[in-house]
Design a protein around this motif. Structure first.
Motif, short mmCIF file in Angstrom:
data_model
loop_
_atom_site.label_atom_id
_atom_site.label_comp_id
_atom_site.label_asym_id
_atom_site.label_seq_id
_atom_site.Cartn_x
_atom_site.Cartn_y
_atom_site.Cartn_z
N LEU A 51 133.94 -12.66 29.40
CA LEU A 51 132.67 -13.08 28.79
C LEU A 51 132.89 -14.16 27.73
CD1 LEU A 51 130.86 -9.64 28.50
CD2 LEU A 51 130.12 -11.59 29.87
N GLU A 53 134.17 -16.81 28.26
CA GLU A 53 133.99 -18.11 28.93
C GLU A 53 132.53 -18.56 28.95
OE1 GLU A 53 135.61 -17.28 32.80
OE2 GLU A 53 137.59 -16.79 31.97
N LEU A 54 131.61 -17.68 28.63
CA LEU A 54 130.20 -18.06 28.66
C LEU A 54 129.91 -19.12 27.59
CD1 LEU A 54 128.14 -14.77 29.15
CD2 LEU A 54 128.55 -16.60 30.80
N ASN A 57 123.80 -21.19 25.60
CA ASN A 57 122.67 -21.37 26.52
C ASN A 57 123.03 -20.99 27.96
OD1 ASN A 57 119.97 -22.00 27.06
ND2 ASN A 57 120.45 -24.11 27.62
N TRP A 58 123.86 -19.97 28.10
CA TRP A 58 124.31 -19.55 29.44
C TRP A 58 123.15 -19.04 30.31
CZ3 TRP A 58 123.16 -14.48 30.19
CH2 TRP A 58 123.10 -13.65 29.07
N ASN A 59 122.06 -18.61 29.69
CA ASN A 59 120.93 -18.13 30.51
C ASN A 59 119.84 -19.19 30.68
OD1 ASN A 59 119.68 -18.13 28.03
ND2 ASN A 59 118.94 -16.03 28.15
N SER A 60 120.07 -20.36 30.08
CA SER A 60 119.13 -21.50 30.12
C SER A 60 117.88 -21.26 29.29
CB SER A 60 118.75 -21.90 31.55
OG SER A 60 117.77 -21.05 32.09
N TYR A 61 117.85 -20.13 28.55
CA TYR A 61 116.72 -19.84 27.67
C TYR A 61 117.21 -19.69 26.22
CZ TYR A 61 113.93 -19.00 31.90
OH TYR A 61 113.27 -19.13 33.11
N GLY A 62 118.34 -20.33 25.91
CA GLY A 62 118.80 -20.38 24.53
C GLY A 62 119.78 -19.29 24.10
N LYS A 64 123.04 -17.21 23.01
CA LYS A 64 124.25 -17.55 22.25
C LYS A 64 125.50 -17.13 23.04
CE LYS A 64 122.27 -17.11 17.63
NZ LYS A 64 121.03 -16.35 17.59
N ALA A 94 125.70 -9.65 29.16
CA ALA A 94 125.65 -10.10 27.77
C ALA A 94 124.19 -10.17 27.35
CB ALA A 94 126.31 -11.47 27.65
N PRO A 96 121.24 -12.21 24.93
CA PRO A 96 121.03 -13.55 24.39
C PRO A 96 121.47 -13.67 22.93
CG PRO A 96 119.08 -12.79 25.54
CD PRO A 96 120.00 -11.61 25.43
N THR A 97 121.59 -12.53 22.25
CA THR A 97 122.03 -12.51 20.85
C THR A 97 123.53 -12.79 20.74
OG1 THR A 97 120.34 -10.84 20.52
CG2 THR A 97 121.91 -11.12 18.74
N PRO B 15 120.70 -16.54 36.00
CA PRO B 15 122.03 -17.17 36.13
C PRO B 15 122.82 -16.58 37.30
CG PRO B 15 121.63 -16.45 33.86
CD PRO B 15 120.55 -15.85 34.72
N GLU B 42 116.34 -12.51 22.70
CA GLU B 42 117.22 -12.33 21.56
C GLU B 42 116.59 -11.27 20.65
OE1 GLU B 42 119.18 -15.33 18.37
OE2 GLU B 42 118.68 -16.15 20.32
#
Lengths: 153, 141
Positions: A51, A53-54, A57-62, A64, A94, A96-97, B15, B42
């Motif tokens: 993880l 390596e992520l 913006n790995w989910n394209s919605y911002g 971390k 993961a 987004p936080t 993704p 988030e």
């Protein structure tokens, strides 16, 4: 659901792990704890470390990137869980936080437990049961045994 | 603000799924659905961003990845209906942006922060579009 404790310092969790690991060392090279973890532990741990390596913006919605502290703490938690009978390999992800997320689905996909490993809190869990919605719960804990109780009850 | 009727189809990018990032899972029917990893906000964030199929095609949604410099290879799109959002205890409203006229936002009831377990429940109502549906959105039902 058993009551759980909340802390803003997870060092107590880490410390208890170190004590247990040390106490179980055979003194013959390979500590006993490696022999007791489930077959899935190493592959799961390897995937958790990937993880890192992520990218942002790995989910394209911002989202971390995943914090290394969360990865390290997850490694300890997953080791504890892998020693407990009846616990299968979790799904890895993961938040987004920037924390590691693990989840399990069982009972014909009617029950789902998701845990987020937040270094500032410990384990944040969220459980639901489609057949018994009154058992749905969310909370925080530093004790992997609380997670086992949900998974095996 | 436009109202969204219950039967309108909502899209969200998913993704690529890997052993270390399980963004989708197989249903008993053999179809795929998004996991909550792909549907999460988030902590403390008030809105989950999605798009309305009536304004944005799945292909357009994936094309938006270019502006982030992301290769769209392996990316997926999941769908669900506005009623799934409401039945799970959320609100949804059309919230167009310059880059996505179909952009909509999902929030907790009364604009409150979204609780985690409800996102898990919403994820269970999603379905990942097939390659054919991605290419031709008229096949989506």
């Amino acid at each position: 659901m058993s009551p759980t404790c909340v802390t803003d310092d997870v060092s107590a969790f880490s410390h208890s792990n170190l004590l247990e690991t040390s106490a179980m060392d055979t003194g013959e090279g390979l500590p006993v704890w490696w022999q007791k973890s489930a077959d899935w532990f190493r592959e799961c741990e390897n995937n958790i470390y990937k993880l890192q390596e992520l990218e942002p913006n790995w989910n394209s919605y911002g989202a971390k990137p995943v914090s290394f502290k969360s990865i390290q703490l997850t490694g300890e938690i997953i080791y504890e869980l892998s020693k407990m009978s009846g616990i299968s390999c979790p799904r890895i992800g993961a938040s987004p936080t920037g924390n590691v997320v693990l989840s399990w689905e069982w009972n014909d996909f009617t029950r789902e437990l998701e845990i987020e490993i937040d270094p500032a809190i410990g384990i944040r869990y969220s459980y639901f049961d489609e057949r018994s919605p009154e058992k749905d719960c969310e909370g925080e804990t530093i004790d992997p045994m609380d997670i086992k109780l949900i998974l095996t009850n | 603000m436009d109202s969204i009727n219950d039967e309108q189809i909502v899209l969200r990018r998913v993704p690529p799924s890997k052993p270390q990032l399980a963004t989708c899972t197989e249903l008993k029917s053999g179809e795929l659905r998004a996991t909550s990893i792909a549907m999460a906000t988030e902590r403390g964030e008030e809105y989950l961003s999605c798009s309305l199929l009536s304004h944005t095609t799945p292909k357009q949604l994936l094309d938006q990845l270019q502006k982030f410099g992301v290769d769209s290879n392996g990316w997926m799109v999941c769908i669900f209906r506005a009623k799934d959002v409401r039945e799970t205890g959320y609100e949804i409203f059309h919230d167009p942006t310059p880059s996505d006229p179909g952009h909509c936002s999902i929030s907790g009831q009364g604009g409150t922060v979204i609780p985690n377990k409800k996102l898990q429940k919403l994820a269970k109502r999603t379905r990942i579009l097939t390659e054919d549906e991605l290419e031709d959105s008229s096949q989506i039902s």
